[in-house]
Design a protein around this motif. Structure first.
Motif, PDB file in Angstrom:
ATOM      1  N   TYR A   1     -58.949  -5.944  -3.632  1.00  0.00           N
ATOM      2  CA  TYR A   1     -58.065  -5.073  -4.419  1.00  0.00           C
ATOM      3  C   TYR A   1     -58.884  -4.203  -5.359  1.00  0.00           C
ATOM      4  O   TYR A   1     -58.675  -2.998  -5.460  1.00  0.00           O
TER       5      TYR A   1
ATOM      6  N   LEU B   1     -53.016 -14.461  -9.667  1.00  0.00           N
ATOM      7  CA  LEU B   1     -52.073 -14.200  -8.578  1.00  0.00           C
ATOM      8  C   LEU B   1     -51.546 -15.495  -7.975  1.00  0.00           C
ATOM      9  O   LEU B   1     -50.448 -15.531  -7.428  1.00  0.00           O
ATOM     10  N   ARG B   2     -52.352 -16.547  -8.064  1.00  0.00           N
ATOM     11  CA  ARG B   2     -51.937 -17.793  -7.442  1.00  0.00           C
ATOM     12  C   ARG B   2     -50.960 -18.545  -8.339  1.00  0.00           C
ATOM     13  O   ARG B   2     -49.950 -19.055  -7.881  1.00  0.00           O
ATOM     14  N   PHE B   3     -51.291 -18.616  -9.630  1.00  0.00           N
ATOM     15  CA  PHE B   3     -50.536 -19.525 -10.485  1.00  0.00           C
ATOM     16  C   PHE B   3     -49.682 -18.831 -11.543  1.00  0.00           C
ATOM     17  O   PHE B   3     -48.657 -19.350 -11.942  1.00  0.00           O
TER      18      PHE B   3
ATOM     19  N   VAL C   1     -59.471 -17.400   1.004  1.00  0.00           N
ATOM     20  CA  VAL C   1     -59.552 -15.972   0.661  1.00  0.00           C
ATOM     21  C   VAL C   1     -58.934 -15.626  -0.692  1.00  0.00           C
ATOM     22  O   VAL C   1     -59.329 -14.646  -1.313  1.00  0.00           O
TER      23      VAL C   1
ATOM     24  N   PRO D   1     -47.531 -14.560  -9.058  1.00  0.00           N
ATOM     25  CA  PRO D   1     -47.825 -14.287  -7.649  1.00  0.00           C
ATOM     26  C   PRO D   1     -47.285 -12.913  -7.240  1.00  0.00           C
ATOM     27  O   PRO D   1     -46.193 -12.526  -7.647  1.00  0.00           O
ATOM     28  N   GLY D   2     -48.098 -12.206  -6.468  1.00  0.00           N
ATOM     29  CA  GLY D   2     -47.616 -10.942  -5.905  1.00  0.00           C
ATOM     30  C   GLY D   2     -47.771  -9.735  -6.806  1.00  0.00           C
ATOM     31  O   GLY D   2     -47.545  -8.619  -6.378  1.00  0.00           O
ATOM     32  N   LYS D   3     -48.171  -9.950  -8.078  1.00  0.00           N
ATOM     33  CA  LYS D   3     -48.288  -8.783  -8.970  1.00  0.00           C
ATOM     34  C   LYS D   3     -49.678  -8.165  -8.813  1.00  0.00           C
ATOM     35  O   LYS D   3     -50.496  -8.169  -9.731  1.00  0.00           O
ATOM     36  N   VAL D   4     -49.894  -7.668  -7.611  1.00  0.00           N
ATOM     37  CA  VAL D   4     -51.227  -7.208  -7.256  1.00  0.00           C
ATOM     38  C   VAL D   4     -51.635  -5.976  -8.057  1.00  0.00           C
ATOM     39  O   VAL D   4     -52.762  -5.864  -8.535  1.00  0.00           O
ATOM     40  N   PHE D   5     -50.685  -5.071  -8.206  1.00  0.00           N
ATOM     41  CA  PHE D   5     -51.027  -3.818  -8.864  1.00  0.00           C
ATOM     42  C   PHE D   5     -51.415  -4.075 -10.317  1.00  0.00           C
ATOM     43  O   PHE D   5     -52.428  -3.587 -10.812  1.00  0.00           O
TER      44      PHE D   5
ATOM     45  N   SER E   1     -54.706  -5.766 -10.676  1.00  0.00           N
ATOM     46  CA  SER E   1     -55.816  -4.874 -10.321  1.00  0.00           C
ATOM     47  C   SER E   1     -56.156  -3.958 -11.485  1.00  0.00           C
ATOM     48  O   SER E   1     -57.332  -3.672 -11.735  1.00  0.00           O
TER      49      SER E   1
ATOM     50  N   LEU F   1     -62.175 -13.282  -2.015  1.00  0.00           N
ATOM     51  CA  LEU F   1     -62.175 -12.133  -1.110  1.00  0.00           C
ATOM     52  C   LEU F   1     -60.988 -11.204  -1.356  1.00  0.00           C
ATOM     53  O   LEU F   1     -61.165 -10.000  -1.539  1.00  0.00           O
ATOM     54  N   ALA F   2     -59.787 -11.752  -1.392  1.00  0.00           N
ATOM     55  CA  ALA F   2     -58.609 -10.895  -1.535  1.00  0.00           C
ATOM     56  C   ALA F   2     -58.613 -10.144  -2.862  1.00  0.00           C
ATOM     57  O   ALA F   2     -58.472  -8.924  -2.874  1.00  0.00           O
TER      58      ALA F   2
END
Lengths: 74, 767
Positions: free
Chosen positions: B322, B251-253, B313, B256-260, B263, B317-318
Motif C-alpha cells: 500500500y 488493519l488486522r486488529f 502477507v 480492518p479494511g481501512k486501507v486508505f 496508508s 507485504l500487504a
C-alpha cells in the motif's frame, strides 16, 4: 432517462463529485474497496448465508494472497 | 427473465439464448454498434487539425533533441517529444493493432464478468484498473536503467525508450493481456505449457524462474549500493519495516479494511522517518548503529528476504505494498510536474564519447546491443508479461479497454523512464561519472574520482574534488563517489530538480533521501513478492516428486523452498557486492538480457496464439519486435559468452584471470590481490554459466514457437486454447473518456440495471 449521471459523469464540474471520484479512484487503486465489492457481490448474487464480517473478510483475503502470490515488478 | 431461474448465472445463459424473447424489457446491447463506432471514428476538420498539431509538437521536440547543437537543451523538449509520440502511437498504431490483430469483441464477456466472484474476478472501472495496472508494472527498473544508459549521451537512450515502447514494450503488454483475458486470466507460464507443449513449457519455466532470481538479486544490489555507508539511508529505509508492521497490525486488529486511512498515516510516518534521519545520522549512536558496510547490508537483505517471504502477507507485504503504491503514483506525478515547471537545462551531449566505444566505466560493451538491454524496463520488459497475465485480466470489464490498459499503461511506464533519464542527464557529467564508476576505478576517494573522471578525456568535463564533497554535503551523505547502481544518481538528479520546486537548497538532502527511500521501498516489495512467487514455482515442481510440497500451509516445505530461492538470489547478490570489478557494471547487463529474454518468450507465445487464430500478415506486428529483441539479447549473450575482449566477455575475463594466476601474478586489472583474482575467476564463471542457461532456454522457446507458428500458417496443429465464448450482459466505455455513443449506451444500461440490480456487477449504478 439520465444518461449523464451514470458512473458519476456529470455535465457541469461539481467539486464534491470530483472529490468523490478521486476518493473512489484512490480506494480502487489501493484495493481498499475489496470488502465493498465482496458485499456487493453477496447482495446481488442473493446468497442465503450471512456475509463475512469485515474483519473476517480481510483475514481470508490476506490468507488467500499468501497462497497465491503475485509478483510486483522490476 | 425466466421465473424458474432466480440464480443469475443460469439467468445469464437463458437470456443469452432467448435474447429478446424474454418477458421483461431486453437488456441493451453489450457493445456500441459498428455503425456508431465508425461514425465516431470519422475524420472531422477539427480532429485533423488536432492531430496535425500534436504531430508537429512531437516533431519539434525530436528536432530539438536530435539536431540542436547548442550548449544545452531544455528538458521540456523531452516531454514534448515523448508525450506527442505516445499520443500518436496510441491513437494510430495501437488502434491498428487492435483492428488487425486483436479484433476485440465487446459482446463477449471478459473473465471479470463471466466468472464474477466478488473477489478475484470483478469488473473494475477502467480508470481505476489503469492506475492499478500501472502501479503493478512500474518499479525500480525504469528508474535505474536509463540512468546507466546516460553514459552514452541522452539521445540513444531517449530514442530506444520511446521507439522501443511504441513498437515493442507496449505491444507485448497489450497482447499478453489480450491472450490471457481470453483464457480465464491464465499466467504466462501456464500459457507457455498450453501453447508450446512439454519441451517449450519446461524451457519457459526454467527461464522464468532463473530470470526472476537474477532480477531480485540485482534489484537488491541496487538497494545495497544506495544504502552502503549511509547512516541516514539505512535508518529511514529500515524504519519502513516497523511502519509497515504497524500498518499491518492496525488493519488486522484495530480497523480492518481501512486501507486508505492507514496508508495516509503510513506515508506521514515515512516522511518523518526521512526527516529524522538527518538528526539520527548526525548523532554518535546513529552513526555507530546505521553506518553499515555493503556486505553486512547484503546479509541483512538476504535475512530480511527470507523472513518477509515466510511471514503471513498481512504483517509486512500487504501494508508495504500500500505504501509503495501510494508513493509510486504520488512521486511520479510530482516529478512530472517538477520537470514541466522547473524545465532544467541539460548540458550532457546528445551522443557521448562512449557511444562508439566498448569500455565505458558505467557499463561495458558497445551501444548495440548493450544500450538496449541496459535500459531494461522502460522500453520493453518481459516481467510485465507476468502482471499482464494474472491479475489485470481478471478485472478488465471489456475487451476494447485492453488497448488503454495494456498499451496505455506501458506508455506511462516509458514516460517514467524518460523522466529518470532527464533527472540523470540534468546533473553535471563529471559528478555522473564519479558516482557511477566502480570503486575499483575511483579508489573511493574524491581525489581519486576526480583524477579518474578527468582522465576519461570527456569534452567539457573538468571535475574538481571540491565539487564532489560539496554535492555530498548538499545531499546529506558522507561521499557520493562510486555510488553505482543508478539509484543514488537518480536521487541526486531528482533532488536537483525538486528543490527548485519545493524547499530550496536546504531541502536537497531531504529530496535525495526521499528518492532513495521510495526506490528502496519498491525494490524491497519486489524482493519479497518475487521470492514468494519463486518459492511457489519451486514447490509446484517438487510437488511432482513429493506431493506434500503442493500443500502451501506445510511450514517445513515453505521454509525449505523459500530458503532455496533466497540462497539462489542471495548468492548472486553477495557475489556482486564482493566483486572486485565493481559488481553492478558486470551484473546489470545480465539483468537486462534476462528481462528481455523473458520478453522474447512472451512475444513468442503471442505469435503462436495469433497464428493459431488464423492471422497472417498482421503477425508482423509481433514478429518484428520479437526478431529485434531476439537479435539484441542473443547477440548480447553471445558477446558475454564468446567475446575475446575481457572487458565484455565473461569467459574471456575468466580465462585471463586463470592464466594470470597460473603465471603466478598477484594482481591483474582492477583485482589487486590473489584473493580478488580468485573471486573474479569464480564470479565470471557463474555469470558466464547463467548467460548460457538463459540464452539456451530462450532459443529453445523461440525455435518451438517458430515451428508452431509455421505449422499454424500451414493449417496444421491449430490448437484452440481460448475459453468458450460467453455472451456479455454488461457495458462499459473503451477509452479514458466515454464517446457520445458510449455515453448514450451507458445511460440505457443505467436504466436497465436499476430494474435488474442483480446484473450490476461493478455496483456503479446507485444502491
Amino acid at each position: 432517462m439520465s444518461p449523464l449521471t451514470a458512473r458519476g459523469i456529470r455535465p457541469t464540474p461539481d467539486p464534491r463529485a470530483a472529490l468523490r471520484g478521486l476518493r473512489r479512484f484512490a480506494r480502487g487503486v489501493l484495493g481498499s474497496d475489496a470488502y465493498d465489492r465482496y458485499l456487493h457481490h453477496h447482495r446481488i448474487t442473493g446468497c442465503s448465508h450471512a456475509p463475512l464480517s469485515e474483519k473476517e473478510f480481510w483475514r481470508r483475503k490476506y490468507a488467500d494472497q499468501g497462497e497465491n502470490p503475485s509478483s510486483g515488478c522490476c | 427473465m425466466s421465473p424458474a431461474s432466480p440464480d443469475p448465472s443460469s439467468d445469464r445463459a437463458a437470456s443469452a439464448g432467448a435474447g429478446a424473447a424474454a418477458a421483461t424489457a431486453a437488456a441493451p446491447p453489450a457493445a456500441v454498434d459498428e455503425d456508431t463506432l465508425r461514425a465516431e471514428q470519422r475524420w472531422t476538420p477539427a480532429k485533423i487539425v488536432l492531430w496535425v498539431a500534436i504531430s508537429l509538437v512531437g516533431a519539434i521536440g525530436w528536432l530539438m533533441l536530435a539536431l540542436a547543437r547548442g550548449e544545452t537543451v531544455n528538458a521540456i523538449w523531452f516531454v514534448f517529444a515523448a508525450v506527442a509520440t505516445y499520443l500518436v502511437a496510441y491513437r494510430f498504431y495501437a488502434k491498428f493493432i487492435q483492428n488487425r490483430l486483436v479484433r476485440p469483441d465487446d459482446t463477449r464477456a471478459t473473465p471479470a464478468e463471466a466468472e464474477y466472484d466478488g473477489k478475484d474476478y470483478v469488473p473494475t472501472d477502467r480508470r481505476i484498473l489503469f492506475g492499478h495496472h500501472f502501479a503493478a508494472i512500474a518499479g525500480a527498473g525504469p528508474l535505474v536503467g536509463p540512468v546507466l544508459a546516460a553514459q552514452m549521451g541522452y539521445l540513444p537512450g531517449t530514442i530506444w525508450i520511446i521507439v522501443g515502447v511504441v513498437l515493442a514494450g507496449a505491444v507485448q503488454d497489450f497482447l499478453v493481456l489480450v491472450i490471457s483475458t481470453r483464457r480465464h486470466g491464465r499466467s504466462l507460464g501456464q500459457m507457455a505449457r498450453d501453447e508450446l507443449g512439454l519441451v517449450g513449457g519446461i524451457a519457459a519455466f526454467i527461464a522464468t524462474l532463473t530470470i526472476m532470481l537474477i532480477i531480485i538479486a540485482i534489484l537488491a544490489m541496487v538497494v545495497v549500493n544506495s544504502l552502503g555507508e549511509s547512516a541516514w539511508g539505512v535508518y529511514s529505509v529500515g524504519l519502513t519495516i516497523p511502519i509497515a508492521v504497524f500498518m499491518g497490525l492496525y488493519l488486522r486488529f484495530l480497523r480492518p479494511g481501512k486501507v486508505f486511512e492507514v496508508s495516509v498515516v503510513g506515508v506521514i510516518l515515512l516522511l518523518l522517518a526521512i526527516v529524522s534521519g538527518r538528526w539520527v545520522a548526525e548523532t554518535g549512536w546513529g552513526e555507530a548503529l546505521f553506518h553499515l558496510d555493503r556486505p553486512v547490508l547484503a546479509g541483512l537483505i538476504i535475512a530480511y528476504g527470507f523472513i518477509a517471504a515466510v511471514l503471513p502477507v498481512w504483517v509486512l507485504l500487504a501494508p508495504r505494498d500500500y505504501l509503495s503504491t501510494f508513493m509510486k503514483i504520488g512521486t511520479i506525478v510530482m516529478l512530472a510536474v517538477a520537470i514541466v515547471v522547473v524545465r532544467p537545462s541539460i548540458s550532457t551531449p546528445a551522443v557521448s564519447e562512449f557511444a562508439s566505444r566498448t569500455d565505458g566505466p558505467v557499463f561495458t560493451g558497445a551501444l548495440f546491443p548493450f544500450l538496449f538491454v541496459t535500459i531494461a524496463c522502460g522500453a520493453l520488459s518481459g516481467f510485465h508479461a507476468m502482471i499482464a497475465s494474472g491479475t489485470t485480466p481478471k478485472l478488465v470489464e471489456k475487451e476494447r479497454q485492453m488497448r488503454m490498459i495494456g498499451y496505455g499503461g506501458m506508455l506511462m511506464e516509458s514516460f517514467v523512464a524518460i523522466m529518470a533519464l532527464v533527472a540523470a542527464v540534468s546533473i553535471d557529467r563529471g559528478i555522473y561519472f564519479a558516482m557511477n564508476s566502480s570503486a575499483a576505478a575511483t579508489g573511493g576517494t574524491i581525489e581519486g574520482a576526480a583524477q579518474f573522471v578527468n582522465s576519461l578525456g570527456l569534452t567539457g568535463v573538468n571535475l574538481d574534488p571540491a565539487t564532489l564533497s560539496q554535492t555530498a554535503k548538499d545531499v546529506g551523505e558522507e561521499s557520493i563517489v562510486s555510488r553505482t547502481g543508478g539509484a543514488p544518481t537518480l536521487a541526486v538528479g531528482l533532488a536537483g530538480i525538486m528543490h527548485k520546486l519545493v524547499g530550496g537548497a536546504g531541502m536537497m538532502a531531504f529530496w535525495y533521501h526521499f528518492a532513495i527511500m521510495f526506490e528502496a521501498l519498491f525494490i524491497l516489495t519486489s524482493v519479497d513478492a518475487g521470492t514468494r512467487v519463486a518459492r511457489f514455482m519451486l514447490a509446484d515442481v517438487l510437488g511432482g516428486w513429493k506431493p506434500r510440497f503442493r500443500d502451501h500451509s506445510w511450514r517445513p516445505g515453505a521454509w525449505l523452498t523459500t530458503a532455496v530461492m533466497v540462497a539462489g538470489w542471495g548468492s548472486i547478490l553477495m557475489m556482486g557486492v564482493l566483486d572486485p570489478l565493481g559488481g553492478i557494471n558486470t551484473l546489470f547487463p545480465l539483468f537486462g538480457i534476462a528481462n528481455q529474454l523473458l520478453a522474447a518468450v512472451a512475444l513468442a507465445i503471442c505469435l503462436v496464439v495469433f497464428a493459431r487464430k488464423g492471422r497472417t500478415w498482421s503477425l508482423l506486428i509481433i514478429a518484428v519486435p520479437l526478431a529485434f529483441t531476439a537479435i539484441v539479447t542473443i547477440t548480447g549473450s553471445a558477446q558475454k559468452i564468446f567475446s575475446s575482449d575481457p572487458g565484455v566477455g565473461y569467459w574471456a575475463n575468466h580465462l585471463a584471470y586463470r592464466k594470470a594466476l597460473a603465471d603466478g601474478k598477484t594482481e591483474l586489472g582492477l583485482a589487486k590481490s590473489v584473493e580478488d583474482m580468485h573471486a573474479v575467476v569464480f564470479n565470471t564463471a557463474v555469470q558466464g554459466s547463467l548467460s548460457i542457461l538463459f540464452v539456451v532456454c530462450t532459443i529453445i522457446v523461440l525455435l518451438v514457437s517458430l515451428w508452431r507458428t509455421w505449422q499454424a500458417l500451414n493449417g496444421k496443429n491449430l490448437l484452440d486454447t481460448e475459453a468458450p465464448r460467453v455472451e456479455s450482459e454488461y457495458f462499459a466505455p473503451a477509452g479514458m473518456v466515454a464517446t457520445p455513443g458510449e455515453k448514450q449506451l451507458e445511460g440505457r444500461w443505467a436504466d436497465h440495471l436499476r430494474e435488474h440490480p442483480e446484473k450490476d456487477l461493478a455496483g456503479t449504478v446507485g444502491h
